[in-house]
Design a protein around this motif. Structure first.
Motif, short mmCIF file in Angstrom:
data_model
loop_
_atom_site.label_atom_id
_atom_site.label_comp_id
_atom_site.label_asym_id
_atom_site.label_seq_id
_atom_site.Cartn_x
_atom_site.Cartn_y
_atom_site.Cartn_z
N GLY A 9 -7.39 18.49 -2.28
CA GLY A 9 -6.85 17.65 -1.20
C GLY A 9 -7.99 17.44 -0.25
O GLY A 9 -8.72 18.40 0.06
N GLY A 10 -8.17 16.23 0.21
CA GLY A 10 -9.26 15.99 1.15
C GLY A 10 -9.47 14.50 1.36
O GLY A 10 -8.79 13.68 0.75
N GLY A 11 -10.38 14.21 2.26
CA GLY A 11 -10.69 12.81 2.55
C GLY A 11 -12.00 12.72 3.29
O GLY A 11 -12.64 13.75 3.56
N THR A 29 0.85 -1.20 0.00
CA THR A 29 0.00 0.00 0.00
C THR A 29 0.88 1.24 0.00
O THR A 29 2.11 1.15 0.08
N PHE A 30 0.22 2.38 -0.08
CA PHE A 30 0.89 3.67 0.07
C PHE A 30 1.16 3.89 1.56
O PHE A 30 0.39 3.46 2.41
N VAL A 31 2.26 4.54 1.87
CA VAL A 31 2.71 4.69 3.26
C VAL A 31 1.67 5.36 4.16
O VAL A 31 1.66 5.15 5.38
N ALA A 32 0.76 6.13 3.57
CA ALA A 32 -0.26 6.85 4.36
C ALA A 32 -1.22 5.89 5.07
O ALA A 32 -1.88 6.28 6.03
N THR A 33 -1.31 4.64 4.60
CA THR A 33 -2.14 3.66 5.30
C THR A 33 -1.54 3.34 6.67
O THR A 33 -2.26 3.19 7.65
#
Ligand SMILES: *Cc1c(COP(=O)(O)O)cnc(C)c1O
Length: 371
Positions: free
Chosen positions: A196-198, A83-87
């Protein structure tokens, strides 16, 4: 570097400006306002989740999800390695310990058998894991049946990192709404963006309310500024939520355009024996956020193909480098084998923007010329 063809650029619908203008006209230039409320309601309607909280990034949403579940110091979190490190980083933010789980070769996501091994191992040592974080890589649904079964049987919370998977479905239901908490990302490269957002999704109102409280500086409901917990400034801007509303109106088109990219690449490259694709099983529907290929051939390699594309001004990326191979995380435990390492070594993500159109012909020609 400036490319002629990007991997996954933003794709505006033209509907965004109406909502941005409304924000300006009403002077809601703030991390509260009508666009945020409406965007949250529209996300619930689209995903089938009961509640949604719009926040400043997908990373913030994962951080809030862990906090809402009460994850803290020395808790064990079983996290997909590929995965991407942000996980994984938010696990460290809360002082917990990530334990990584390898992938299976079909969907490239968390291997349910390795997950079971990890759960049994930690139960035996008396340290029950606090949560599982599963990812739907490139939009492809993970093997949720068994993962949900394990989490239910052993009463471990499931966080679904659906940052790449808005619009994908598992057995007819939208991803992000399966876990105790689901998270989405609206970063510039995702299937829809707010620049940018989530968002955090859940059917459990308590998790959403806790996260909303923490995301607004943990300000107690008092006239004065009263605080008994550490909070964060994680809310989404009302202007950005306006972009999201205009984007969400065209999500089905965006999914169709991404799937058309996949279909094109598979049709034009699928007969090359050294190329394989991520497999969509009969009961799932992938948004095909990125088309990735696995290159297993004596004449060429994934990195040679990347170099050839780059020489033509075309951006491509290796498949994510697994977390257990990162300098940051390599001392932490891994359960499972080396599927994710091989996917990293042989994998490459091709330009997959929903606004790619005919440029994909050039991409496919350069790739096939490498064989
Ligand atoms: C993009 C992404 C995130 C992080 O989202 P941001 O909005 O960029 O913070 C988390 N997990 C995965 C799998 C992602 O692709």
């Amino acid at each position: 570097m400036a490319y002629k063809i990007y991997l996954s650029p933003p794709h505006m619908s033209g509907l965004e400006m109406k909502y941005i203008q409304q924000a300006f006209d009403s002077n809601w230039i703030a991390p509260v306002g009508p666009n945020i409320d409406a965007f949250e309601a529209e996300l619930c309607q689209y995903t089938g989740s009961k509640y949604a909280l719009a926040v400043s990034s997908g990373t913030a949403a994962i951080h809030l999800a862990l906090l809402a579940l009460g994850v803290g110091k020395d808790d064990i979190i079983l996290c997909q390695s590929l995965t991407f490190v942000a996980t994984a980083n938010p696990i460290i933010y809360v002082g917990a310990t990530p334990v990584f789980i390898d992938s299976e070769a079909v969907t490239w996501n968390m291997c349910p058998d390795a997950l079971e091994d990890a759960i049994l191992h930690y139960l035996q040592t008396g340290k029950k894991p606090k949560a599982v974080i599963v990812v739907h890589l490139y939009g492809m649904p993970a093997m949720l049946d068994k993962i949900l079964y394990l989490c239910k049987t052993y009463e471990i919370a499931l966080i679904e990192d659906a940052a790449e998977a808005l619009g994908s479905e598992y057995k007819g239901r939208k991803l992000g709404a399966f876990g105790d908490i689901g998270i989405l990302s609206f970063n510039g490269n995702k299937i829809i963006t707010t620049s940018g957002g989530g968002a955090m999704l859940s059917d459990n109102e308590k998790y959403i309310e806790k996260a909303r409280f923490l995301a607004t500086q943990a300000r107690e409901p008092a006239r004065h500024y009263e605080h008994s917990e550490v909070g964060y400034n994680y809310r989404m801007s009302n202007v950005c939520a306006g972009i999201g509303r205009g984007q969400l109106e065209v999500i089905d088109e965006r999914v169709a355009q991404r799937r058309a990219n996949f279909w094109f690449y598979q049709t034009s490259l699928g007969q090359i024996s050294g190329i394989n694709f991520q497999e969509e099983r009969p009961d799932v529907f992938s948004n095909r956020w990125l088309t990735a290929i696995i290159v297993n051939d004596k004449e060429t390699s994934s990195r040679q193909i990347q170099a050839a594309l780059s020489g033509h001004g075309i951006e491509s990326r290796p498949v994510w480098k697994p977390m257990h191979c990162q300098p940051l995380y390599k001392t932490l435990p891994l359960f499972g084998g080396s599927v994710s390492e091989r996917l990293f070594q042989y994998g490459i993500c091709l330009p997959s923007g929903s606004n790619l159109s005919d440029q994909r012909k050039l991409v496919a020609r350069i790739v096939s010329d490498c064989f």
